[in-house]
Design a protein around this motif. Structure first.
Motif, PDB file in Angstrom:
ATOM      1  N   ILE A  47       9.659  -8.078  11.441  1.00 23.90           N
ATOM      2  CA  ILE A  47       8.664  -8.460  11.686  1.00 23.90           C
ATOM      3  C   ILE A  47       7.644  -9.212  10.861  1.00 23.90           C
ATOM      4  CG2 ILE A  47       7.356  -8.234  13.700  1.00 23.90           C
ATOM      5  CD1 ILE A  47       8.769  -6.412  14.770  1.00 23.90           C
ATOM      6  N   MET A  48       7.834  -8.328   9.898  1.00 24.14           N
ATOM      7  CA  MET A  48       6.839  -8.605   8.824  1.00 24.14           C
ATOM      8  C   MET A  48       7.455  -7.656   7.273  1.00 24.14           C
ATOM      9  SD  MET A  48       3.228  -8.503  10.091  1.00 24.14           S
ATOM     10  CE  MET A  48       2.680  -8.604  12.178  1.00 24.14           C
ATOM     11  N   ASP A  49       7.587  -8.953   7.062  1.00 23.87           N
ATOM     12  CA  ASP A  49       7.956  -8.801   5.334  1.00 23.87           C
ATOM     13  C   ASP A  49       7.200  -9.618   4.040  1.00 23.87           C
ATOM     14  OD1 ASP A  49       9.685  -7.624   3.835  1.00 23.87           O
ATOM     15  OD2 ASP A  49      11.275  -8.065   4.169  1.00 23.87           O
ATOM     16  N   ALA A  50       7.803 -11.118   4.473  1.00 21.34           N
ATOM     17  CA  ALA A  50       7.346 -11.432   3.368  1.00 21.34           C
ATOM     18  C   ALA A  50       5.740 -11.879   3.917  1.00 21.34           C
ATOM     19  CB  ALA A  50       8.442 -12.780   3.232  1.00 21.34           C
ATOM     20  N   THR A  51       5.728 -11.925   4.787  1.00 23.71           N
ATOM     21  CA  THR A  51       4.347 -12.183   5.436  1.00 23.71           C
ATOM     22  C   THR A  51       3.343 -11.045   5.073  1.00 23.71           C
ATOM     23  OG1 THR A  51       5.239 -12.004   8.158  1.00 23.71           O
ATOM     24  CG2 THR A  51       5.361 -13.638   7.541  1.00 23.71           C
TER      25      THR A  51
END
Lengths: 212, 189
Positions: A155-159
């Motif tokens: 769900i959120m990694d690079a962001t």
């Protein structure tokens, strides 16, 4: 509200109209990439619908297409600059597909067939509907592909460089057959989207599509 | 990397339709008959080769020296549009019958993501001039081969009984998926 449902169901760009297929297949290996791509297209749709519907009476029909392409390309360039500054990792992954929004059939087709004929408010509403429809479809495809293909849900990694959170979940319990890397490959992309489209036709569109 | 390996990998292992998903609209749209598929392939080959060469030159001799690389998307799409228009004009003068048979395919090439995609990939992969030509030629041949094979499969669809909900796009997608699987056996993924 009606336009949003319309964008999700009857005129769903990916499943019902078969538009914008390149990103739908290419970036859906991860849930995160999918919704970022969806947001990008939504952004482009909003601004290009605003501009094209504002200038619809000034642009002569003979040069409609080049004008629209330049308008869309302008916003794509803005988006590219933004992403390459703030989300470098993601920009590296999405790469060509961001630039290819310029020739994306959804944006250009919608500009020609709808925004150049309707007033600003109707166009904006339609843009939100179609953009959300596209985004939800991408998320839907990516949801299945990521869980089945690599047994995670990102769900959120690079962001996380912006939000400060990291959220990567493991969904399925350990099994012999999963993760099945087929779903992460291009072949899996084609097969997943084919099956999902079939299910969409069967259950959501209520068999209307089958007649043609 | 040698020119030959770039060329062959562009045809098979990095096929623009099957592994990079570019040009899918024309892939599903025009592959209903074999003749149309070959015509489309020819158009794509021609436009892709010429526009990649010009995009390469523009990028390295105009955009780079003046430090305006961020304009590449917008300039590439305009180059492709101009090339398509130019080819249409030339064809109308030289060979009107061919122009008629190409019909709407030629103008549609402007918005074909395969062509813009290849032009951008050339730049992203930092190819030299000869490598650009090899990649463009390989990609377009790969495009033609895949679209032709797919059209021969699609003509069989009319004779068999497909479940109602799978008609149209879904069955095409699944078929394409199986094609990738066959190809990936060859690559050894």
């Amino acid at each position: 509200m009606k336009t949003i449902i319309n964008g999700l169901k009857d005129e769903n760009p990916v499943f019902a109209l078969g538009l914008g297929l390149c990103p739908a297949l290419a970036v859906t290996t991860k849930f995160e990439n999918a919704y970022i791509m969806g947001l990008c297209v939504l952004f482009i749709l909003l601004f290009s619908s605003l501009i094209t519907s504002l200038f619809r009476k000034i642009i002569p029909p003979s040069i409609q297409m080049p004008t629209f392409i330049v308008i869309i390309a302008t916003f794509v360039t803005i988006l590219e600059m933004f992403l390459s500054t703030y989300l470098k990792d993601l920009y590296y992954i999405l790469n060509v597909y961001i630039a290819l929004i310029v020739v994306n059939c959804i944006v250009l087709g919608r500009c020609i067939s709808f925004y150049s004929k309707n007033d600003v408010l109707t166009s904006l509403k339609d843009a939100v509907g179609i953009g959300l429809g596209f985004m939800v479809s991408l998320m839907f495809i990516a949801f299945f592909r990521e869980i089945l293909g690599s047994n995670t849900l990102t769900i959120m990694d690079a962001t996380s460089s912006i939000t400060g959170y990291k959220a990567v979940y493991k969904i399925l319990p350990n099994m012999k057959i999963f993760p099945l890397s087929l779903f992460a490959t291009p072949a899996g992309a084609f097969i997943t989207i084919g099956i999902l489209m079939g299910l969409f036709n069967r259950f959501i569109k209520g068999g209307k599509h089958g007649s043609n | 990397m040698g020119l030959i390996s770039i060329f062959t990998s562009a045809i098979l292992t990095q096929n623009i339709i099957l592994t990079r998903f570019l040009g899918l609209c024309s892939f599903f749209g025009t592959s209903k008959s074999e003749k149309k598929a070959l015509l489309m392939g020819g158009c794509v080959t021609f436009v892709m080769l010429i526009s990649s060469i010009i995009c390469y030159l523009v990028y390295h001799f105009v955009l780079k020296p003046y430090d305006i690389i961020y304009l590449r998307t917008i300039s590439f799409i305009l180059i492709i549009a101009i090339m398509v228009e130019l080819i249409e004009l030339i064809l109308k003068k030289i060979n009107p019958t061919l122009n008629d048979s190409l019909g709407i395919y030629l103008p549609l090439l402007t918005t074909n993501c395969a062509i813009l995609g290849v032009c951008l990939l050339n730049i992203n992969n930092a190819y030299s001039f000869m490598e650009t030509i090899a990649f463009a030629l390989g990609s377009s041949i790969g495009f033609t081969v895949v679209i032709y094979i797919f059209s021969t499969i699609q003509t069989r669809f009319e004779k068999i009984n497909i479940p109602k909900c799978l008609k149209g796009y879904p069955i095409s997608f699944i078929t394409a998926g199986l094609m990738v699987l066959v190809l990936s056996r060859y690559i050894g993924v």
